[in-house]
Design a protein around this motif. Structure first.
Motif, PDB file in Angstrom:
ATOM      1  N   SER A 256      -5.854  21.709  18.849  1.00 53.74           N
ATOM      2  CA  SER A 256      -5.743  20.390  19.513  1.00 53.74           C
ATOM      3  C   SER A 256      -5.897  19.411  17.966  1.00 53.74           C
ATOM      4  CB  SER A 256      -7.094  19.926  20.101  1.00 53.74           C
ATOM      5  OG  SER A 256      -7.259  18.637  20.723  1.00 53.74           O
ATOM      6  N   THR A 257      -4.898  18.645  17.756  1.00 53.57           N
ATOM      7  CA  THR A 257      -4.724  18.150  16.407  1.00 53.57           C
ATOM      8  C   THR A 257      -4.866  16.545  16.287  1.00 53.57           C
ATOM      9  OG1 THR A 257      -2.675  19.728  16.000  1.00 53.57           O
ATOM     10  CG2 THR A 257      -2.882  17.809  14.507  1.00 53.57           C
ATOM     11  N   PRO A 258      -5.735  16.360  15.181  1.00 59.22           N
ATOM     12  CA  PRO A 258      -5.828  14.730  15.328  1.00 59.22           C
ATOM     13  C   PRO A 258      -4.499  14.100  15.244  1.00 59.22           C
ATOM     14  CG  PRO A 258      -7.358  15.932  13.763  1.00 59.22           C
ATOM     15  CD  PRO A 258      -6.427  16.860  14.147  1.00 59.22           C
ATOM     16  N   HIS A 259      -4.435  12.744  15.759  1.00 54.14           N
ATOM     17  CA  HIS A 259      -3.533  11.772  15.898  1.00 54.14           C
ATOM     18  C   HIS A 259      -3.576  10.529  15.589  1.00 54.14           C
ATOM     19  CE1 HIS A 259      -3.795  13.697  19.745  1.00 54.14           C
ATOM     20  NE2 HIS A 259      -3.304  12.456  20.227  1.00 54.14           N
ATOM     21  N   ARG A 260      -2.704   9.781  15.507  1.00 58.89           N
ATOM     22  CA  ARG A 260      -2.910   8.272  15.615  1.00 58.89           C
ATOM     23  C   ARG A 260      -1.832   7.388  15.793  1.00 58.89           C
ATOM     24  NH1 ARG A 260      -3.979   7.641   9.014  1.00 58.89           N
ATOM     25  NH2 ARG A 260      -1.787   7.678   8.467  1.00 58.89           N
ATOM     26  N   VAL A 261      -1.928   6.113  16.294  1.00 61.84           N
ATOM     27  CA  VAL A 261      -0.630   5.175  16.022  1.00 61.84           C
ATOM     28  C   VAL A 261      -0.770   4.312  15.146  1.00 61.84           C
ATOM     29  CG1 VAL A 261       0.531   3.695  17.745  1.00 61.84           C
ATOM     30  CG2 VAL A 261      -0.479   5.821  18.901  1.00 61.84           C
ATOM     31  N   ALA A 262       0.080   4.465  14.227  1.00 64.40           N
ATOM     32  CA  ALA A 262      -0.110   3.406  13.106  1.00 64.40           C
ATOM     33  C   ALA A 262       0.225   1.958  13.380  1.00 64.40           C
ATOM     34  CB  ALA A 262       0.995   4.003  11.979  1.00 64.40           C
ATOM     35  N   ASN A 263      -0.161   1.171  12.530  1.00 66.57           N
ATOM     36  CA  ASN A 263       0.239  -0.216  12.650  1.00 66.57           C
ATOM     37  C   ASN A 263       1.735  -0.235  12.117  1.00 66.57           C
ATOM     38  OD1 ASN A 263      -2.351  -1.436  13.585  1.00 66.57           O
ATOM     39  ND2 ASN A 263      -3.013  -1.153  11.310  1.00 66.57           N
ATOM     40  N   PRO A 264       2.458  -1.260  12.429  1.00 67.57           N
ATOM     41  CA  PRO A 264       3.956  -1.355  11.843  1.00 67.57           C
ATOM     42  C   PRO A 264       3.569  -1.810  10.690  1.00 67.57           C
ATOM     43  CG  PRO A 264       3.427  -3.241  13.461  1.00 67.57           C
ATOM     44  CD  PRO A 264       2.124  -2.099  13.656  1.00 67.57           C
ATOM     45  N   PRO A 265       4.466  -1.729   9.485  1.00 64.68           N
ATOM     46  CA  PRO A 265       4.419  -2.529   8.197  1.00 64.68           C
ATOM     47  C   PRO A 265       4.358  -3.750   8.339  1.00 64.68           C
ATOM     48  CG  PRO A 265       6.491  -1.248   8.595  1.00 64.68           C
ATOM     49  CD  PRO A 265       5.641  -0.916   9.836  1.00 64.68           C
ATOM     50  N   SER A 266       3.874  -4.542   7.410  1.00 70.48           N
ATOM     51  CA  SER A 266       3.588  -5.850   7.250  1.00 70.48           C
ATOM     52  C   SER A 266       4.924  -6.664   7.017  1.00 70.48           C
ATOM     53  CB  SER A 266       2.624  -6.462   6.218  1.00 70.48           C
ATOM     54  OG  SER A 266       3.165  -5.944   5.005  1.00 70.48           O
ATOM     55  N   ASP A 267       5.966  -6.026   6.410  1.00 70.52           N
ATOM     56  CA  ASP A 267       7.460  -6.436   6.051  1.00 70.52           C
ATOM     57  C   ASP A 267       8.401  -5.762   7.304  1.00 70.52           C
ATOM     58  OD1 ASP A 267       7.492  -3.751   5.455  1.00 70.52           O
ATOM     59  OD2 ASP A 267       8.322  -3.893   3.486  1.00 70.52           O
ATOM     60  N   LYS A 268       7.918  -5.622   8.303  1.00 68.20           N
ATOM     61  CA  LYS A 268       8.844  -4.974   9.430  1.00 68.20           C
ATOM     62  C   LYS A 268      10.034  -5.769   9.875  1.00 68.20           C
ATOM     63  CE  LYS A 268       5.981  -6.485  13.336  1.00 68.20           C
ATOM     64  NZ  LYS A 268       6.362  -7.971  12.828  1.00 68.20           N
ATOM     65  N   LYS A 269      11.229  -5.477  10.130  1.00 63.99           N
ATOM     66  CA  LYS A 269      12.145  -6.061  10.703  1.00 63.99           C
ATOM     67  C   LYS A 269      12.148  -6.131  12.278  1.00 63.99           C
ATOM     68  CE  LYS A 269      13.901  -7.214   6.512  1.00 63.99           C
ATOM     69  NZ  LYS A 269      12.796  -6.874   5.788  1.00 63.99           N
ATOM     70  N   GLY A 270      12.372  -7.087  12.806  1.00 61.40           N
ATOM     71  CA  GLY A 270      12.625  -7.035  14.550  1.00 61.40           C
ATOM     72  C   GLY A 270      11.259  -6.816  15.208  1.00 61.40           C
ATOM     73  N   SER A 271      11.603  -6.470  16.248  1.00 64.54           N
ATOM     74  CA  SER A 271      10.120  -6.321  17.185  1.00 64.54           C
ATOM     75  C   SER A 271       9.437  -4.772  16.865  1.00 64.54           C
ATOM     76  CB  SER A 271      10.521  -6.496  18.542  1.00 64.54           C
ATOM     77  OG  SER A 271       9.346  -5.874  19.361  1.00 64.54           O
ATOM     78  N   SER A 272       8.136  -5.087  17.058  1.00 63.03           N
ATOM     79  CA  SER A 272       7.507  -3.789  16.809  1.00 63.03           C
ATOM     80  C   SER A 272       6.577  -3.513  17.987  1.00 63.03           C
ATOM     81  CB  SER A 272       6.291  -3.764  15.696  1.00 63.03           C
ATOM     82  OG  SER A 272       5.547  -4.842  15.834  1.00 63.03           O
ATOM     83  N   ARG A 273       6.903  -4.518  19.137  1.00 63.27           N
ATOM     84  CA  ARG A 273       6.157  -3.901  20.283  1.00 63.27           C
ATOM     85  C   ARG A 273       6.525  -2.468  20.728  1.00 63.27           C
ATOM     86  NH1 ARG A 273       6.629  -7.424  26.141  1.00 63.27           N
ATOM     87  NH2 ARG A 273       5.157  -6.073  27.145  1.00 63.27           N
ATOM     88  N   ARG A 274       5.674  -1.947  21.343  1.00 61.49           N
ATOM     89  CA  ARG A 274       5.662  -0.513  21.619  1.00 61.49           C
ATOM     90  C   ARG A 274       5.020  -0.034  22.985  1.00 61.49           C
ATOM     91  NH1 ARG A 274       6.362   4.439  18.970  1.00 61.49           N
ATOM     92  NH2 ARG A 274       5.111   6.288  19.673  1.00 61.49           N
ATOM     93  N   GLN A 275       5.518   0.789  23.781  1.00 63.19           N
ATOM     94  CA  GLN A 275       4.850   1.065  25.242  1.00 63.19           C
ATOM     95  C   GLN A 275       5.139   2.519  25.351  1.00 63.19           C
ATOM     96  OE1 GLN A 275       5.100  -1.410  28.735  1.00 63.19           O
ATOM     97  NE2 GLN A 275       6.355   0.339  29.533  1.00 63.19           N
ATOM     98  N   SER A 276       3.937   3.051  25.319  1.00 60.36           N
ATOM     99  CA  SER A 276       4.099   4.616  25.658  1.00 60.36           C
ATOM    100  C   SER A 276       3.206   5.039  27.023  1.00 60.36           C
ATOM    101  CB  SER A 276       3.436   5.281  24.368  1.00 60.36           C
ATOM    102  OG  SER A 276       1.864   5.205  24.440  1.00 60.36           O
ATOM    103  N   ILE A 277       3.747   6.384  27.478  1.00 59.06           N
ATOM    104  CA  ILE A 277       3.278   6.638  28.797  1.00 59.06           C
ATOM    105  C   ILE A 277       2.684   7.998  28.745  1.00 59.06           C
ATOM    106  CG2 ILE A 277       3.659   7.157  31.302  1.00 59.06           C
ATOM    107  CD1 ILE A 277       6.081   5.199  30.951  1.00 59.06           C
ATOM    108  N   PRO A 278       1.561   8.365  28.131  1.00 59.22           N
ATOM    109  CA  PRO A 278       0.915   9.635  28.116  1.00 59.22           C
ATOM    110  C   PRO A 278       0.374   9.923  29.589  1.00 59.22           C
ATOM    111  CG  PRO A 278      -0.663   7.808  27.386  1.00 59.22           C
ATOM    112  CD  PRO A 278       0.616   7.191  27.684  1.00 59.22           C
TER     113      PRO A 278
END
Length: 323
Positions: A256-278
């Motif tokens: 059972s492996t550690p995991h995370r959801v990272a922040n988008p980079p500060s210089d991102k281009k376009g939308s960084s909205r994200r939706q996931s369904i676990p």
């Protein structure tokens, strides 16, 4: 069957394999290769992607779209929804920064930068909101799709371990599984120090089946030597990972492996909205988690005392919300 290469060029780090489970589900030639590939993934990283799974894309998108419509509603209205616990099979809403997942690993951080809707057929919640119309049925329909895929995968696991393919089925009669839709909003301001979209954690239950999407600021998986891998995003594929309870069942041989959801980079281009369904597949609360025979053979001692799943999940949940 497609299975990605075992290592990344120039490194010894494992990748996250992509496995077509269709031959196993249809009992066709290649089924044994599916079992072998999944067993290797469970031992190496505890993560893999599945294609050929047969999940309805229409039911998937209906849930995705209706949940997104919910998250687009006014914040002051949303925070009045899903806060009660007197409806079995009701809905629960968790607002932004309500949960800090890394607390389960003893790491104190600000609350995670996400909000979520949560549902389980046998889990407590509140009455469903009247908007968007059809959202309860969308959750219930998708839940059934996940139950079907989960049963196929349980049978793969049994074949890989050397158990009768229906060995686990009694443990999932009255299962306590949960379906969650998570909204990771645009980050228009800098997160607090140590704040992630989802802090580093392991999942508590038997297995997680995740419908994700490509975005800046996505799922990252920690290898056994401490490196962080970006989980590939493949349209229509599901990310599957082993949970803590299943790892305990295997005497820690499957991870059972550690995991995370990272922040988008500060210089991102376009939308960084994200939706996931676990979909968090959990056994019934009375199921006893004890070392499976093949993992305790030939004198190998069990690392853990038997514990019911209900006792186990109560401990984990208390940690997650103990900010």
């Amino acid at each position: 069957m497609h299975n990605s290469s075992a290592t990344q060029p120039g490194t010894s780090a494992p990748t996250i394999p992509v496995i077509d489970v269709g031959p196993f589900i249809r009992n066709e030639a290649g089924a044994a290769a599916v079992v072998s590939a999944i067993e290797t993934a469970c031992r190496d990283t505890g993560f893999f992607l599945v294609t050929g799974h047969g999940v309805s894309p229409e039911k998937t998108m209906r849930l995705y779209n209706l949940a997104r419509a919910f998250f687009d509603l006014p914040q002051d209205w949303k925070t009045q929804q899903g806060r009660g616990t007197d409806v079995v099979g009701g809905v629960a809403f968790s607002p932004i920064a309500d949960e800090a997942l890394s607390a389960t690993l003893g790491i104190k951080t600000p609350g995670d930068y996400k909000e979520s809707l949560n549902f389980g057929v046998r889990l407590p919640g509140d009455s469903w909101p009247d908007q968007p119309e059809g959202i309860e049925q969308a959750f219930r329909d998708y839940f059934v799709e996940m139950e079907t895929l989960a049963k196929h995968l349980r049978r793969v696991f049994c074949k890989a371990i050397g158990l009768d393919q229906d060995y686990f089925e009694a443990s999932f009669d009255g299962h306590m599984s949960a379906l969650r839709v998570i909204n990771y909003p645009e980050q228009d301001e800098d997160p607090l120090p140590g704040q992630l979209r989802a802090g580093v954690h392991t999942d508590y239950g038997f297995m997680t089946i995740l419908r994700s999407e490509a975005s800046s600021g996505g799922l990252q998986v920690q290898t056994r030597d401490g490196q962080w891998l970006d989980a590939p995003s493949i349209d229509g594929a599901y990310v599957v990972n082993i949970g803590d309870a299943f790892m305990r069942w295997t005497n820690d041989e499957w991870v059972s492996t550690p995991h995370r959801v990272a922040n988008p980079p500060s210089d991102k281009k376009g939308s960084s909205r994200r939706q996931s369904i676990p979909f968090f597949l959990n056994p019934s609360k009375d199921t006893v988690i004890t070392c499976l025979e093949p993992f305790c053979a030939e004198g190998t001692p069990a690392k853990y005392e038997p514990i019911t799943y209900g006792e186990y999940i109560a401990l984990k949940t208390k940690q997650a919300f103990s900010k």
